[in-house]
Design a protein around this motif. Structure first.
Motif, short mmCIF file in Angstrom:
data_model
loop_
_atom_site.label_atom_id
_atom_site.label_comp_id
_atom_site.label_asym_id
_atom_site.label_seq_id
_atom_site.Cartn_x
_atom_site.Cartn_y
_atom_site.Cartn_z
N GLY A 31 1.05 -1.23 0.13
CA GLY A 31 0.21 -0.08 -0.25
C GLY A 31 0.70 1.08 -0.52
N ILE A 32 1.68 1.25 0.70
CA ILE A 32 2.87 2.09 0.30
C ILE A 32 3.39 2.35 -0.43
CG2 ILE A 32 5.37 3.04 1.50
CD1 ILE A 32 4.42 2.07 3.99
N GLN A 34 11.91 8.11 -6.56
CA GLN A 34 11.86 8.23 -5.12
C GLN A 34 11.07 7.69 -4.39
OE1 GLN A 34 9.43 11.66 -7.79
NE2 GLN A 34 10.72 12.78 -7.37
N HIS A 58 10.10 6.35 1.09
CA HIS A 58 9.15 5.99 1.85
C HIS A 58 9.93 3.56 2.27
CE1 HIS A 58 6.61 9.07 1.72
NE2 HIS A 58 6.32 9.16 0.07
N ALA A 62 2.01 1.69 -3.41
CA ALA A 62 1.71 2.77 -4.00
C ALA A 62 0.74 3.49 -3.86
CB ALA A 62 -0.06 1.35 -4.31
N ALA A 63 0.71 4.36 -2.91
CA ALA A 63 0.72 5.63 -2.19
C ALA A 63 1.39 6.41 -3.31
CB ALA A 63 0.39 5.41 -1.23
N GLY A 64 2.22 6.22 -3.03
CA GLY A 64 3.85 6.57 -3.35
C GLY A 64 3.33 6.58 -5.20
N PHE A 65 3.90 6.01 -5.86
CA PHE A 65 3.82 5.43 -7.49
C PHE A 65 1.99 7.16 -7.28
CE2 PHE A 65 6.11 1.90 -7.45
CZ PHE A 65 7.27 2.76 -7.94
N ALA A 66 0.96 7.06 -7.07
CA ALA A 66 -0.36 7.62 -7.79
C ALA A 66 0.08 8.63 -6.92
CB ALA A 66 -1.57 6.88 -6.37
N LEU A 67 0.78 9.32 -6.58
CA LEU A 67 1.20 10.86 -6.31
C LEU A 67 2.13 11.13 -7.53
CD1 LEU A 67 1.51 11.06 -1.90
CD2 LEU A 67 -0.42 12.40 -3.99
N GLY A 68 2.50 10.26 -8.13
CA GLY A 68 3.09 10.44 -9.31
C GLY A 68 4.57 10.84 -9.00
N ALA A 69 5.38 9.94 -7.75
CA ALA A 69 6.65 9.78 -7.01
C ALA A 69 7.09 8.44 -8.75
CB ALA A 69 7.15 8.92 -6.66
N THR A 70 8.75 8.99 -8.61
CA THR A 70 9.39 7.44 -9.85
C THR A 70 9.78 6.85 -8.62
OG1 THR A 70 11.14 8.98 -8.83
CG2 THR A 70 10.28 9.61 -10.80
#
Ligand SMILES: Nc1ncnc2c1ncn2[C@@H]1O[C@H](COP(=O)(O)OP(=O)(O)O)[C@@H](O)[C@H]1O
Ligand SMILES: [Mg+2]
Lengths: 304, 268
Positions: free
Chosen positions: A187-188, A201, A206, A190-198
């Motif tokens: 989930g962490i 990042q 995270h 997914a959360a990062g990618f969903a915010l537009g992180a590479t």
């Protein structure tokens, strides 16, 4: 719906098909608790006995003179200055090289690499390497770091010794890094990618902080193993009789386990006591090192 | 079978899916979906478990790219641009199309950092404190957390965590928010709060929400898409879009018998 309800209420409320047999279950409970307690006690007792005999033998000769003197043929003048300094130098090299290499490789295998025959081959090899006897790493270190890379490492040097131990513990660090990364919930990510992180990042901000306590635990275990290793250092030919402290990475060196091994092998009782004192010093260094790593680990856990 | 809602022409279109099919490995999860998502509206995806609602949702921000076995066919445009085109960057797309997940998944960091992270990585130049406050206010969480912004996001209750995740999503000013069963892990009161929130967010954002809760779909959404699954020859199940229309139509006079049965609670 209604038909089902009637069926359930028609059944007798108590059934004699269940036999809870609580007495027997609680007895099993007790038996198991007893065995677990016994196993712990035996382990702790053996450790305590070891520590106490070492302390009794070694505490008499453990003083500042012992720490601050070089090796000597006369037991009353012999000390571990060179070995202690050598161990600190070597462990410095081990920590500096093994952390980025091991963690980097773990991250690559867990987060970046695709699942194909090549990465699977690498994975199987790394797991197997963790079980290879340390003397083999010593021979590899002798060939690679002392002979082939001799012009860079300076032969039987701090650098060669440290790198040999790095090879020895890398598999363990890589495997434990991957285990730690695997425990980070998806989930962490997914959360990062969903915010537009590479990907980097997400990993850097995270995944790594969340996995750091586990990674550091692996690091502690690995460094603890490295600091006590004697065979690979003997194999690369670290000297045991050295009357100076290393002054650089290419300096020749001795280390605590080698010095202790040397003293234990001598016939005179005085040297055996010196060995016990050396073991106390080695354990103290080990404990300080682990305390430092545990402190770092707790800092990471607090920020969660 | 997969008609587009008639009244849709009244709105601008955010997403347009044409003959969208997604497979995982060799199994087709959902096939031939045609669907328009209107701007500044709430679209609900309903249907029994495993019929591909989450799968379709993940196509809109290309989160399926992260599942190695997933293969997307067909075409999805976002404001006219094909988002599976090679020139479209998934990282940039995800900034414009935010997502809220089924399980609240705040970062194991402070509340403040949870919001600031997305802004920071996307090069936000403004006042961070102001952005954090505004996002938390928009997500109706500010009053509850304003005195403990340094506390861990994990220290909040489930409902608060989910609103934190919504705040985190809107902090980077997306155009669309995708929500995958955002209330399934929440108690009824938190659920109501999130639903109220969606009504407010609708002013600024386009929302697509997957939900298992019929009341939630009928209460909150403007359009509803009903998905179902049918058995395949290989013995598996394959999802498809049964019917898509204005929410009143789906709930009161659906064209398909199976929709009627599903929304009245007779199966699924
Ligand atoms: N990551 C995945 N890998 C393989 N199969 C998946 C994955 N995610 C979903 N599926 C399969 O795709 C189908 C649709 O799943 P999903 O989109 O999650 O349905 P829903 O959200 O409607 O319950 C299911 O059969 C599911 O098993
Ligand atoms: Mg789902």
């Amino acid at each position: 719906m209604n038909i089902n309800d009637t069926r359930i209420s028609d059944r007798p409320i108590t059934s004699d098909l269940f036999k809870p047999n609580l007495a027997k279950r609680y007895n099993l409970d007790r038996v198991f608790a007893f065995f677990a307690w016994g196993a712990t006690t035996i382990a702790v007792a053996i450790l305590a006995w070891l520590l106490i005999t070492i302390l009794i033998d070694g505490i008499g000769t453990l003083n500042w003179n012992f720490i601050d003197s070089f090796a000597s043929r006369k037991a009353e003048r012999a000390g571990i200055k060179a070995a202690l300094a050598g161990t600190l130098w070597v462990m410095g090299v081990v920590a500096v090289f093994s952390f980025p290499l091991g963690v980097g490789a773990g991250i690559f295998l867990e987060e970046f690499s695709e699942d194909n025959w090549f990465t699977r081959l690498v994975e199987i090899n790394i797991s197997n390497l963790a079980g290879v006897p340390s003397i083999i790493y010593g021979l590899l270190g002798l060939a690679a770091f002392v002979r082939i890379l001799g012009p860079i490492t300076g032969g039987r040097s701090v650098l060669a010794g440290g790198l040999t131990l790095v090879l020895l513990i890398l598999p363990v660090i890589i495997v434990s890094t991957r285990e730690a990364l695997r425990t980070v919930p998806d989930g962490i990510r997914a959360a990062g990618f969903a915010l537009g992180a590479t990907r980097w990042q997400v990993i850097w901000n995270h995944i790594l902080p969340a996995a750091m306590p586990g990674i550091l635990t692996g690091m502690i275990l690995s460094l603890s193993r490295a600091i006590g290793e004697t065979a690979p250092l003997l194999a690369i030919g670290a000297a045991s009789f050295i009357a100076f402290t290393p002054n650089g990475l290419q300096s020749s060196f001795t280390a605590l386990p080698i010095q202790i091994y040397d003293w234990v092998g001598r016939p005179k009782k005085e040297f055996h006591d010196l060995a016990a004192s050396g073991i106390i010093v080695l354990m103290t260094v080990l404990l300080l090192m682990n305390a430092g790593a545990i402190y770092l680990r707790n800092r990471f856990q607090q920020t969660r | 079978m997969t008609q587009t809602a008639g009244a849709m022409t009244a709105h601008k279109i955010a997403f347009q899916a044409e003959k969208l099919s997604v497979s995982y490995g060799s199994t087709m999860a959902v096939k031939d979906v045609f669907l328009d998502i209107p701007q500044n509206q709430i679209v609900a995806f309903i249907g029994p478990s495993g019929c591909g609602k989450s799968t379709v949702l993940r196509c809109f921000n290309r989160m399926n790219d992260l599942i190695p076995s997933a293969k997307v066919e067909g075409r999805i445009t976002f404001k006219g641009q094909d988002i599976y085109d090679k020139r479209v960057d998934a990282v940039e797309l995800r900034r414009r199309v935010g997502m809220v997940f089924q399980r609240p998944n705040p970062f194991p960091k402070s509340i403040y950092q949870n919001i600031a992270f997305g802004a920071r990585i996307n090069g936000y130049q403004g006042d961070m404190d102001e952005l954090v406050e505004r996002s938390l206010r928009d997500a109706a969480l500010w009053d509850e957390v304003k005195d403990k912004l340094k506390a861990s996001g994990l220290s909040l209750s489930g409902g608060q965590q989910q609103r934190l995740c919504i705040a985190r999503a809107i902090a980077i000013e997306p155009e669309v928010i995708l929500m995958d069963e955002p209330c399934s892990a929440l108690d009824p009161i938190s659920t109501l709060r999130v639903e109220e929130l969606m009504q407010e967010l609708k002013q600024k954002y386009t929302i697509v929400i997957v939900t298992h809760n019929m009341q939630q779909a009928s209460r909150t959404s403007d359009y509803t898409a009903f998905y179902n699954a049918k058995a395949t020859d290989q013995g598996g199940k394959m999802g498809y879009l049964v019917e898509y229309d204005r929410t009143e139509v789906i709930f009161q006079q659906p064209a398909q018998q199976s929709t009627q049965e599903y929304v009245s609670g007779r199966f699924g």
